[in-house]
Design an enzyme around this catalytic site. Structure first.
Site, mmCIF file in Angstrom:
data_model
loop_
_atom_site.group_PDB
_atom_site.id
_atom_site.type_symbol
_atom_site.label_atom_id
_atom_site.label_comp_id
_atom_site.label_asym_id
_atom_site.label_seq_id
_atom_site.Cartn_x
_atom_site.Cartn_y
_atom_site.Cartn_z
ATOM 1 N N GLY A 122 -50.253 -63.502 -105.062
ATOM 2 C CA GLY A 122 -50.883 -64.559 -105.847
ATOM 3 C C GLY A 122 -50.266 -64.658 -107.227
ATOM 4 C CB SER A 279 -48.155 -37.058 -110.288
ATOM 5 O OG SER A 279 -47.932 -35.660 -110.436
ATOM 6 N N GLY A 281 -48.688 -40.402 -114.501
ATOM 7 C CA GLY A 281 -49.494 -41.549 -114.898
ATOM 8 C C GLY A 281 -49.025 -42.816 -114.200
ATOM 9 N NE ARG A 282 -51.650 -45.550 -109.823
ATOM 10 C CZ ARG A 282 -50.875 -45.689 -108.748
ATOM 11 N NH1 ARG A 282 -50.094 -44.686 -108.371
ATOM 12 N NH2 ARG A 282 -50.879 -46.801 -108.062
ATOM 13 C CG ASP A 322 -56.112 -48.456 -111.437
ATOM 14 O OD1 ASP A 322 -57.284 -48.111 -111.679
ATOM 15 O OD2 ASP A 322 -55.342 -47.806 -110.698
ATOM 16 C CG HIS A 454 -83.857 -21.446 -101.825
ATOM 17 N ND1 HIS A 454 -82.912 -20.903 -102.671
ATOM 18 C CD2 HIS A 454 -84.117 -20.499 -100.879
ATOM 19 C CE1 HIS A 454 -82.631 -19.679 -102.262
ATOM 20 N NE2 HIS A 454 -83.335 -19.402 -101.177
#
Ligand code: FAD
Ligand code: NAI
Length: 475
Positions: A122, A279, A281-282, A322, A454
């Site tokens: 898109g 790895s 971060g992004r 994100d 318990h």
């Protein structure tokens, strides 16, 4: 012929697909566009989380934990096993099946909720009367008219400069989930969440794992006491963790990967390994969105700039998950997606960023919500602390998993719970009680007075609450 929708969601990860479902539930004519392809080129909605993130990583963590238990823990239960073996292709096929079930589940949910799904990429074309024109590029190109747009395009792994992911030897999270045989040696750059989770998977299966971390402290965002305990346990399990390193060069050759780095003392070192997971971060996914065409503003780090309510600089354009500020977590993306759909429908969606839980699915698991002790100290807030070790919890003893503790931090004057930190068995489940408590502004005394079953691990939470007032019963 163009199609007109009240809401078009770009991206079908947990932020996008949940936003689309909620918008449709609220009576809005909704479309969701997602470009993820399965191995046959068909749609695979669910984004990073479903395809190369939360779900497959937890599938492999489960498989590798079974293997480790079979190899190390079963014997003390009197269960004998001969010739323990691991069939990695079968383990990966199971993981792929779990992913497919989730992809199919989302397609089913779209149908059930009458969300129109478009498989393709898109992008913004232009602002149009009463909204925006959105193009879908894919097998069946389309042009859509949207009154409101929710961008939920997610994130991708960040590569080390000069060391592009080849997914054979230099692996992102994607390649790390598809290693076809247990590597003898595995290097991991970055001791964050992915590094520790994926490092644990391959260590449990027999790889020698070395982790290289730039920062001088281990798990800096985690409560210091919990991070120290985690470092101790992971090191004992066999993870070699080097802190304060500087990566100088990464070379992939026929025999593996060679990483030249400077260690914390300033000495030059080399790590040779069969595979290397990077790895560190992004980065947000905004390329290809054609944000410029409509003047959609990004911040200085490339995230879509939004306010607390996920509104962008453009009327009728929102962004969640994100691709915007805040923690990169699936449940944070989902909460934002729901809140935005509700705001579009004229309701009052809300996300409480102070009570978003974090979980690291290592063994022991690490989970927390609210503030750490170091944050409270830095802010000058007076607090009381209570800890309770799983060693003193009957259920943990029966499970054979007594590592770790529950730690509760409460305001010194009002006793309101300010943070709860868990390292230990099922921390991911235990943290839910703390989240509920904090949402309801509970005091530590509230938790201490609530009856907990318990024997259960949750009794450790109650005891940590009692410990705030220095009156534990079982320790
Ligand atoms: P994504 O899930 O990234 O989805 C975005 C989707 O949009 C993707 O399908 C993408 O292909 C698509 N897209 C992008 N651009 C376009 C476009 N122009 N047109 C159409 N489609 C587009 N979080 C947790 O909370 N718990 C965990 O246990 C956890 N484990 C993880 C493990 C790993 C290995 C990784 C990498 C991440 C993990 N995360 C975890 C983080 C979690 O995956 C992300 O926070 C979450 O997926 C973000 O959701 P999102 O909807 O914002 O984006
Ligand atoms: P991260 O931010 O968790 O950790 C990255 C680590 O790499 C940090 O410790 C950082 O100091 C280090 N680093 C950065 N540059 C470096 C360099 N050049 N050399 C050495 N070390 C370096 O990022 P990660 O692990 O890539 O994960 C990305 C995100 O995905 C996480 O922040 C989290 O939001 C999400 N995620 C969540 C999971 C969960 O909820 N259980 C599981 C996996 C990922």
């Amino acid at each position: 012929m163009s199609k007109t929708f009240d809401v078009v969601v770009i991206g079908g990860g947990p932020g996008g697909y949940i936003a689309a479902i909620r918008a449709a539930q609220l009576g809005l004519n909704t479309a969701c566009i997602d470009d993820w392809k399965n191995a046959k080129g068909g749609p695979a909605p669910g984004g990073t989380c479903t395809n190369v993130g939360c779900i497959p990583s937890k599938a492999l963590l489960q498989s590798s934990e079974h293997f480790e238990h079979a190899g190390h823990a079963f014997a003390e239960h009197g269960i004998g096993l001969e010739k323990l073996s691991i069939d990695v292709p079968k383990m990966l096929a199971r993981k792929d099946q779990v992913v497919k079930q989730n992809n199919d589940g989302i397609l089913y949910l779209f149908k059930k909720n009458k969300v129109t799904f478009f498989h393709g990429r898109g992008s913004f074309v232009k602002a149009a009367e009463g909204g925006y024109e959105i193009a879908v590029a894919g097998d069946k190109p389309e042009t859509l008219q949207a009154k409101q747009v929710i961008v939920a395009t997610g994130s991708s792994a960040r590569a080390l400069p000069g060391a592009a992911f080849d997914e054979q030897q230099i692996l992102s999270n994607d390649g790390a989930l598809r290693v076809g045989a247990v590597p003898k040696t595995l290097g991991v750059v970055g001791s964050g969440v992915i590094g520790l989770e994926m490092g644990s998977v391959w260590r449990r299966l027999g790889a020698q794992v070395t982790v290289l971390e730039a920062l001088p402290t281990f798990l800096g965002a985690v409560d210091e006491q919990i991070a120290k305990e985690a470092h101790k346990v992971f090191t004992k399990q066999g993870l070699k963790i080097h802190l304060g390193v500087k990566i100088n060069e990464v070379k992939a050759g026929k025999k593996g990967v060679s990483v030249a780095y400077t260690d914390a003392s300033g000495a030059a070192q080399t790590l040779d390994c069969d595979k290397l997971i990077v790895s560190i971060g992004r980065v947000p996914n905004t390329t290809g969105l054609n944000a410029e065409a409509v003047g959609l503003k990004l911040d200085e780090r490339g995230f879509i700039a939004v306010d607390d309510d996920c509104r962008s600089n453009l009327a009728g354009v929102w962004a969640v998950g994100d691709v915007v500020r805040g923690p990169m977590l699936a449940h944070k993306a989902e909460e934002e997606g729901v809140a935005v759909a509700e705001r579009i429908a004229g309701q009052h969606g809300h996300v409480n960023f102070n009570t978003i839980p974090w979980v690291i699915y290592t063994s022991p698991e690490i989970a927390w919500v609210g503030q750490t002790e170091q944050q409270l100290k830095a802010s000058g807030r007076a607090y009381r602390v209570g800890t309770f070790p799983f060693m003193a919890n009957g259920r943990a003893r029966a499970l054979g998993d007594t590592t770790g503790m529950v730690k509760m931090l409460a305001d010194a004057a009002t006793d309101e719970i300010l943070g709860v930190h868990v390292i230990g068995p099922m921390a991911s489940e235990l943290i839910a009680e703390a989240v509920v408590a904090m949402e309801f502004k509970a005091s530590s005394e509230d938790i201490a007075r609530i009856c907990h079953a318990h024997p259960s691990l949750s009794e450790a939470t109650k005891e940590a609450a009692l410990a705030v007032d220095k009156r534990t019963l079982n320790f």
